[in-house]
Design a protein around this motif. Structure first.
Motif, mmCIF file in Angstrom:
data_model
loop_
_atom_site.group_PDB
_atom_site.id
_atom_site.type_symbol
_atom_site.label_atom_id
_atom_site.label_comp_id
_atom_site.label_asym_id
_atom_site.label_seq_id
_atom_site.Cartn_x
_atom_site.Cartn_y
_atom_site.Cartn_z
ATOM 1 N N ARG A 1 0.924 -1.236 -0.072
ATOM 2 C CA ARG A 1 -0.091 0.130 -0.114
ATOM 3 C C ARG A 1 0.725 1.036 0.238
ATOM 4 O O ARG A 1 1.639 1.140 0.748
ATOM 5 N N GLY A 2 0.800 2.085 -0.867
ATOM 6 C CA GLY A 2 1.715 3.400 -1.065
ATOM 7 C C GLY A 2 1.299 4.321 0.158
ATOM 8 O O GLY A 2 0.260 4.294 0.510
ATOM 9 N N GLY A 3 2.479 5.040 0.606
ATOM 10 C CA GLY A 3 2.141 6.032 1.407
ATOM 11 C C GLY A 3 1.931 5.253 3.083
ATOM 12 O O GLY A 3 1.455 6.149 3.863
ATOM 13 N N ALA A 4 2.075 3.971 3.279
ATOM 14 C CA ALA A 4 1.653 3.647 4.452
ATOM 15 C C ALA A 4 2.656 3.029 5.414
ATOM 16 O O ALA A 4 2.866 2.440 6.404
ATOM 17 N N ASN A 5 4.091 3.555 4.995
ATOM 18 C CA ASN A 5 5.269 3.037 5.797
ATOM 19 C C ASN A 5 5.631 3.679 6.716
ATOM 20 O O ASN A 5 5.842 4.887 6.674
ATOM 21 N N ARG A 6 5.766 3.245 8.133
ATOM 22 C CA ARG A 6 6.217 3.966 9.140
ATOM 23 C C ARG A 6 7.210 3.011 10.006
ATOM 24 O O ARG A 6 7.476 3.075 11.138
ATOM 25 N N SER A 7 7.716 2.250 9.272
ATOM 26 C CA SER A 7 8.866 1.156 10.054
ATOM 27 C C SER A 7 9.978 0.877 9.172
ATOM 28 O O SER A 7 11.011 0.120 9.780
ATOM 29 N N VAL A 8 10.318 1.616 8.192
ATOM 30 C CA VAL A 8 11.671 1.414 7.691
ATOM 31 C C VAL A 8 12.107 2.903 7.159
ATOM 32 O O VAL A 8 11.279 3.909 6.989
ATOM 33 N N ALA A 9 13.353 3.027 7.223
ATOM 34 C CA ALA A 9 14.167 4.223 6.878
ATOM 35 C C ALA A 9 15.121 3.762 5.589
ATOM 36 O O ALA A 9 15.819 2.962 5.714
ATOM 37 N N LEU A 10 15.220 4.885 4.435
ATOM 38 C CA LEU A 10 16.180 4.609 3.613
ATOM 39 C C LEU A 10 17.427 5.417 3.869
ATOM 40 O O LEU A 10 17.282 6.333 4.441
ATOM 41 N N ASP A 11 18.527 4.806 4.025
ATOM 42 C CA ASP A 11 20.002 5.308 4.259
ATOM 43 C C ASP A 11 21.042 5.692 3.238
ATOM 44 O O ASP A 11 20.968 4.769 2.429
ATOM 45 N N PHE A 12 21.149 6.876 3.145
ATOM 46 C CA PHE A 12 22.011 7.250 2.187
ATOM 47 C C PHE A 12 23.425 8.035 2.728
ATOM 48 O O PHE A 12 23.342 9.173 3.523
ATOM 49 N N LEU A 13 24.306 7.426 2.493
ATOM 50 C CA LEU A 13 25.791 7.682 3.004
ATOM 51 C C LEU A 13 26.255 8.962 2.079
ATOM 52 O O LEU A 13 26.145 8.607 1.047
ATOM 53 N N VAL A 14 26.547 10.054 2.683
ATOM 54 C CA VAL A 14 26.970 11.188 1.977
ATOM 55 C C VAL A 14 28.396 11.759 2.537
ATOM 56 O O VAL A 14 28.577 11.575 3.681
#
Length: 136
Positions: free
Chosen positions: A62-75
């Protein structure tokens, strides 16, 4: 085994692709109007329309329903990333902050509410965890 990609399902592929192109500086490969990929040296972020969900099984995502995962970007510099994003990101969760595990971290939300962490290791131990991983 290798993690090949992370996929986000969304009701608005174009808006999410535009957001991730802006914040990463990576041009998406539009495989299909309902699917795009942002490819990095260490993984792929895929963006798919919720119209594709029935192909996976009833109510599989389901789109827009996530509250349990983070995307991590190394900068390279999280503070510079923060300055660059201030004009284009509207949902900041917190400004650059030093975390107890050795990273300096900036958290934002994408247009669907997904949590994104931009981080830079600031301790030797944290830096060692990422030293052998390819970067752009």
């Amino acid at each position: 085994m290798n993690l090949a990609a992370t996929r986000i399902f969304t009701d608005d592929v174009d808006a999410l692709v535009a957001f991730y192109e802006q914040v990463t500086g990576i041009a998406a490969a539009r495989v299909h109007p309902m699917f795009a990929e942002l490819r990095t040296p260490t993984g792929t972020l895929a963006i798919a329309s919720t119209a594709t969900v029935p192909l996976l099984g009833a109510d599989a995502a389901r789109g827009g329903a996530n509250r349990s995962v983070a995307l991590d970007f190394l900068v390279d510099d999280v503070d510079e990333t923060y300055r660059a994003l201030r004009g284009g990101v509207s949902a900041f969760v917190h400004q650059p902050t030093d975390m107890p595990w050795g990273n300096r971290s900036l958290l934002v939300r994408d247009p669907d509410g997904n949590l994104i962490n931009f981080f830079t290791p600031v301790t030797a131990a944290a830096g060692e965890r990422f030293a052998t991983r390819p970067q752009e």
